[in-house]
Design an enzyme around this catalytic site. Structure first.
Site, PDB file in Angstrom:
ATOM      1  CB  SER A  28      17.924  -4.656 -20.744  1.00  0.00           C
ATOM      2  OG  SER A  28      17.687  -3.130 -20.475  1.00  0.00           O
TER       3      SER A  28
ATOM      4  CE  LYS B 176      21.922  -4.932 -16.723  1.00  0.00           C
ATOM      5  NZ  LYS B 176      20.721  -5.021 -17.512  1.00  0.00           N
TER       6      LYS B 176
ATOM      7  CB  SER C 288      20.570  -1.608 -19.187  1.00  0.00           C
ATOM      8  OG  SER C 288      19.908  -2.618 -18.499  1.00  0.00           O
TER       9      SER C 288
END
Length: 489
Positions: free
Chosen positions: A197, A91, A173
């Site tokens: 997330s 990420k 996310s």
């Protein structure tokens, strides 16, 4: 793709596990260089054209060179471990000191090169993993504004769900990691979670996602929201692959004191998949039926069928359990205060060429470029900036005490004690808030699909450092149901 060998191997690559890939690498039927080339081809074909999932924000320009070096090392010295030569995507809020940027999806940081690798990136490199690229995400890990669409960032645009591009929510996310691993653009991936997330995009993309106990995995070098809740964790297509990745991520870090509170960083989580220290009929699992009722009727049926399958494995099921503190008046003051303090500290350590040095600078940058940066606004950034940023304020301390007490002693711990439970079950990430505030672990596993093809996940939550038990139950459920199927393009 022009190489006939790679054309044949690509069809085999779909859904291949770490163990299966390692077997090919060991036999010489495949090299890590070829593996990287196949993934790059799929990124071009699926992510950047075709359905345009938009999950990969940057490709590591050194990935092929690293793969070649690891191929040579395999031949001359042997392998470092199970992740030797395995491509992983991470990420874009996790620092890499290489030729890639770390931006949390913000245009304000689009040129930022981290001064050093995050601790977990260092662990991955030492294990022989290949950092293939950075994944798109919900900007600032979904702590920018209320109402931002999952998977959107001003730097990267909108991530799409491979099971229904433009139709199904991709989850947030860690959306880019979720979409990329689901679509077989890398073998395994890393997400981060403050509250849902990892669990959300894993559920939405039919993946296994592990949100570890806060303290099991270092937070050093990760763009922060809340030091009380933040953690990185594995996202994979199988429980065993997630466990292999957790083995590497779990590590004591002198620069992150909470990791020093973990009793044992040397557990081999792949040893946990078959149990042995506990029998299935000795494991008590509580079902949060009221949370399941938030789903539509079709998804409720999928979850209820999954619970029946779970029951058939031999575990003890108790319905209608409820965390005693669920009805408390919860707030996000802890995240608002900690975000400002933590982000200002992070930004202050970046290269001097990075123009934004404080949260206020980020907000001002967004106002100056609002046509490109403020599609959904920045209400949470503004609310965080309004706080003093001092972690001595009574508002912060009172909320912190409430979060700790009502999520742990008067929350999950109390439920486990009163009902004699080891694990609680919820759908997707619907039960993520309380374990997030408590810093407790969860693991989500695919459990079915709607008629339209939208994935549904079942999530197991335990007490602190109960990852071995959660992995055992999750693996047992996975093997009993084998629900996951690859998206079709």
């Amino acid at each position: 793709m022009n190489d006939p060998k790679l054309i044949v191997l690509e069809s085999w690559l779909i859904e291949a596990t770490v163990d299966e890939i390692q077997a090919k690498l060991t036999s010489g039927d495949l090299t890590s260089s070829e593996l990287v080339r196949m993934y790059l081809h799929r990124i071009a074909k699926i992510d950047q054209s075709g359905p345009k999932l938009n999950s990969i924000l940057e490709v590591n320009p050194e990935a092929l060179h690293i793969a070649r070096r690891l191929d040579q090392e395999r031949e001359l010295k042997g392998v470092r471990g199970p992740l030797h030569g395995i491509p992983v995507v991470i990420k874009d809020n996790i620092d890499t000191h290489d030729k890639m940027h770390t931006s949390a999806g913000s245009l304000a940081l689009k040129e930022s090169i981290a001064p050093k690798d995050a601790h977990i990136v260092k662990q991955l490199r030492e294990a022989g993993a290949i950092i293939l690229g950075k994944t798109n995400l919900t900007e600032w890990a979904n702590f920018m504004t209320v109402g931002m669409k999952n998977g959107y960032s001003s730097r990267g645009g909108q991530v799409l769900n491979p099971y229904g591009p433009g139709t199904f929510d991709v989850g947030g996310s860690s959306a880019g990691t979720g979409a990329a691993i689901a679509a077989n653009l890398a073998t395994i991936g890393i997400g981060t979670e403050t509250s849902g997330s990892i669990l959300s995009p894993s559920s939405q993309n039919s993946l296994v996602g592990i949100k570890p106990t806060v303290g099991l995995v270092s937070r050093t070098g990760i763009i922060p929201i809340s030091h009380s809740q933040d953690t990185a964790g594995p996202m994979a297509r199988t429980v065993k692959d997630a466990a292999l990745l957790l083995n590497v991520l779990s590590s004591a870090d002198e620069k992150d004191p909470i990791t020093l509170s973990c009793v044992d960083h040397d557990i081999d989580y792949t040893d946990c998949i078959n149990g042995g220290w506990v029998r299935l009929n000795e494991i008590n699992i509580g079902i949060q039926d009221k949370i399941i009722e938030y789903l539509d009727e079709e998804k409720q049926t999928i979850i209820k069928n999954a619970i029946e399958s779970l029951k058939e494995t031999g575990v003890q099921i108790k319905h209608d359990v409820k965390v005693p503190s669920m009805g408390e008046k919860w707030d996000i003051n802890v995240m608002l205060y900690e975000f400002k303090t933590n982000l200002n500290a992070y930004l202050s350590n970046l290269d001097s060429q990075v123009e934004v040095r404080t949260l206020k600078d980020v907000i001002d940058f967004n106002w100056m470029h609002e046509d490109r940066t403020l599609k959904y606004g920045q209400s949470l950034l503004i609310d965080s900036e309004k706080t003093s940023g001092r972690l001595t304020d009574s508002e912060y301390l009172n909320s912190l005490e409430q979060d700790i007490y009502f999520s742990k002693a008067a929350g999950i711990d109390q439920l486990f004690k009163d009902e004699n439970l080891d694990i609680i079950v919820s759908p997707n990430n619907y039960g993520a808030m309380l374990p997030a505030k408590a810093g407790y672990p969860s693991i989500t596993v695919p459990c079915g699909y709607t008629k339209a093809g939208e994935p549904v996940g079942i999530t197991f939550t335990g007490s602190a450092y109960s990852e071995p038990l959660l992995i055992y139950v999750a693996y047992t459920f996975e093997q009993a149901t084998k629900c996951r199927r690859a998206p079709q393009f």
